[in-house]
Design a protein around this motif. Structure first.
Motif, PDB file in Angstrom:
ATOM      1  N   LEU A   1      24.983  46.757  46.609  1.00  0.00           N
ATOM      2  CA  LEU A   1      25.102  47.597  45.428  1.00  0.00           C
ATOM      3  C   LEU A   1      26.066  46.978  44.428  1.00  0.00           C
ATOM      4  O   LEU A   1      27.040  46.337  44.813  1.00  0.00           O
ATOM      5  N   TYR A   2      25.794  47.173  43.164  1.00  0.00           N
ATOM      6  CA  TYR A   2      26.611  46.673  42.048  1.00  0.00           C
ATOM      7  C   TYR A   2      26.627  45.143  41.990  1.00  0.00           C
ATOM      8  O   TYR A   2      27.589  44.550  41.529  1.00  0.00           O
TER       9      TYR A   2
ATOM     10  N   VAL B   1      31.656  51.020  39.218  1.00  0.00           N
ATOM     11  CA  VAL B   1      31.153  51.944  40.228  1.00  0.00           C
ATOM     12  C   VAL B   1      31.075  53.332  39.594  1.00  0.00           C
ATOM     13  O   VAL B   1      32.044  53.815  39.005  1.00  0.00           O
ATOM     14  N   VAL B   2      29.924  53.966  39.699  1.00  0.00           N
ATOM     15  CA  VAL B   2      29.726  55.292  39.125  1.00  0.00           C
ATOM     16  C   VAL B   2      30.658  56.290  39.807  1.00  0.00           C
ATOM     17  O   VAL B   2      30.719  56.366  41.030  1.00  0.00           O
ATOM     18  N   GLY B   3      31.416  57.023  38.991  1.00  0.00           N
ATOM     19  CA  GLY B   3      32.326  58.032  39.519  1.00  0.00           C
ATOM     20  C   GLY B   3      33.680  57.508  39.947  1.00  0.00           C
ATOM     21  O   GLY B   3      34.561  58.292  40.294  1.00  0.00           O
ATOM     22  N   ASP B   4      33.860  56.194  39.944  1.00  0.00           N
ATOM     23  CA  ASP B   4      35.143  55.599  40.349  1.00  0.00           C
ATOM     24  C   ASP B   4      35.293  54.238  39.671  1.00  0.00           C
ATOM     25  O   ASP B   4      35.184  53.185  40.308  1.00  0.00           O
ATOM     26  N   ALA B   5      35.569  54.268  38.377  1.00  0.00           N
ATOM     27  CA  ALA B   5      35.583  53.056  37.553  1.00  0.00           C
ATOM     28  C   ALA B   5      36.570  52.001  38.034  1.00  0.00           C
ATOM     29  O   ALA B   5      36.367  50.814  37.817  1.00  0.00           O
ATOM     30  N   GLY B   6      37.640  52.405  38.707  1.00  0.00           N
ATOM     31  CA  GLY B   6      38.638  51.448  39.173  1.00  0.00           C
ATOM     32  C   GLY B   6      38.313  50.795  40.506  1.00  0.00           C
ATOM     33  O   GLY B   6      38.974  49.841  40.913  1.00  0.00           O
ATOM     34  N   ARG B   7      37.312  51.294  41.192  1.00  0.00           N
ATOM     35  CA  ARG B   7      36.943  50.753  42.505  1.00  0.00           C
ATOM     36  C   ARG B   7      36.190  49.437  42.346  1.00  0.00           C
ATOM     37  O   ARG B   7      35.385  49.275  41.439  1.00  0.00           O
ATOM     38  N   ARG B   8      36.470  48.517  43.251  1.00  0.00           N
ATOM     39  CA  ARG B   8      35.758  47.232  43.263  1.00  0.00           C
ATOM     40  C   ARG B   8      34.989  47.094  44.564  1.00  0.00           C
ATOM     41  O   ARG B   8      35.552  47.184  45.641  1.00  0.00           O
ATOM     42  N   GLU B   9      33.717  46.856  44.427  1.00  0.00           N
ATOM     43  CA  GLU B   9      32.877  46.575  45.585  1.00  0.00           C
ATOM     44  C   GLU B   9      33.146  45.138  46.030  1.00  0.00           C
ATOM     45  O   GLU B   9      33.519  44.289  45.209  1.00  0.00           O
ATOM     46  N   PRO B  10      32.928  44.833  47.310  1.00  0.00           N
ATOM     47  CA  PRO B  10      33.173  43.465  47.793  1.00  0.00           C
ATOM     48  C   PRO B  10      32.437  42.389  46.998  1.00  0.00           C
ATOM     49  O   PRO B  10      32.978  41.307  46.780  1.00  0.00           O
ATOM     50  N   ILE B  11      31.226  42.673  46.519  1.00  0.00           N
ATOM     51  CA  ILE B  11      30.492  41.661  45.754  1.00  0.00           C
ATOM     52  C   ILE B  11      31.212  41.312  44.455  1.00  0.00           C
ATOM     53  O   ILE B  11      31.149  40.182  43.986  1.00  0.00           O
TER      54      ILE B  11
ATOM     55  N   GLU C   1      31.241  50.455  31.990  1.00  0.00           N
ATOM     56  CA  GLU C   1      30.609  51.668  32.497  1.00  0.00           C
ATOM     57  C   GLU C   1      29.102  51.413  32.624  1.00  0.00           C
ATOM     58  O   GLU C   1      28.536  50.618  31.878  1.00  0.00           O
ATOM     59  N   ARG C   2      28.454  52.087  33.572  1.00  0.00           N
ATOM     60  CA  ARG C   2      27.059  51.825  33.920  1.00  0.00           C
ATOM     61  C   ARG C   2      26.127  51.778  32.708  1.00  0.00           C
ATOM     62  O   ARG C   2      25.370  50.819  32.533  1.00  0.00           O
ATOM     63  N   PHE C   3      26.138  52.814  31.866  1.00  0.00           N
ATOM     64  CA  PHE C   3      25.190  52.848  30.756  1.00  0.00           C
ATOM     65  C   PHE C   3      25.569  51.869  29.651  1.00  0.00           C
ATOM     66  O   PHE C   3      24.694  51.334  28.969  1.00  0.00           O
ATOM     67  N   ALA C   4      26.847  51.598  29.490  1.00  0.00           N
ATOM     68  CA  ALA C   4      27.277  50.556  28.551  1.00  0.00           C
ATOM     69  C   ALA C   4      26.808  49.189  29.055  1.00  0.00           C
ATOM     70  O   ALA C   4      26.425  48.322  28.259  1.00  0.00           O
TER      71      ALA C   4
END
Length: 144
Positions: free
Chosen positions: A129-130, A76-86, A107-110
């Motif tokens: 999202l994600y 998640v952009v800006g919050d790498a430790g956050r997990r979206e439900p998906i 990370e997003r660009f990686a």
């Protein structure tokens, strides 16, 4: 039609999965992902969720147990430790097929760079999202 093959896996995707070798990577991406510009061969599965595609692919394709992270999602952009439900759904599906494996993140660009060097991209109709994941193909061991 074939027996024991999920019907959402059409001939193009089946050929890709069969042709991939040990260590090759395939990305399953959401509807917002810039997949056409990513580079690798693109298969479109519009209208089908990323979780359904992941489940179908993992019925046929083993994950690589020689690496620490054979399945990667986008952070998640800006919050790498956050997990979206998906992401939790992805991990549940992975563990159903490969009980000793989990889901890591990049990370997003990686993540974008990783997809560009992969074997193929499957763009789904996923709108959550994600809803993006990269899978590294493992091996099928001999019987016995």
């Amino acid at each position: 039609m074939l027996k024991n093959i999920p019907p959402i896996l059409g001939p193009d995707l089946l050929a890709i999965l069969r042709a991939m070798g040990h260590g090759d990577e395939i990305a399953i991406v959401d509807a917002n992902y810039p997949a056409d510009a990513a580079g690798p061969v693109l298969v479109r599965l519009d209208g089908i969720s990323a979780t359904d595609v992941l489940d179908a692919i993992l019925t046929l394709m083993p994950l690589d147990d020689f690496v620490a992270e054979p399945a990667l999602c986008m952070q998640v952009v800006g919050d790498a430790g956050r997990r979206e439900p998906i992401m939790d759904e992805f991990e549940t599906i992975i563990r159903r097929h490969e009980p000793k494996m989990g889901l890591a993140s990049l990370e997003r660009f990686a993540f974008y760079d990783r997809v560009k060097t992969g074997y193929a991209v499957v763009q789904t109709g996923e709108r959550r999202l994600y809803g993006n994941i990269v899978l590294k193909k493992g091996i099928v061991r001999p019987d016995g």
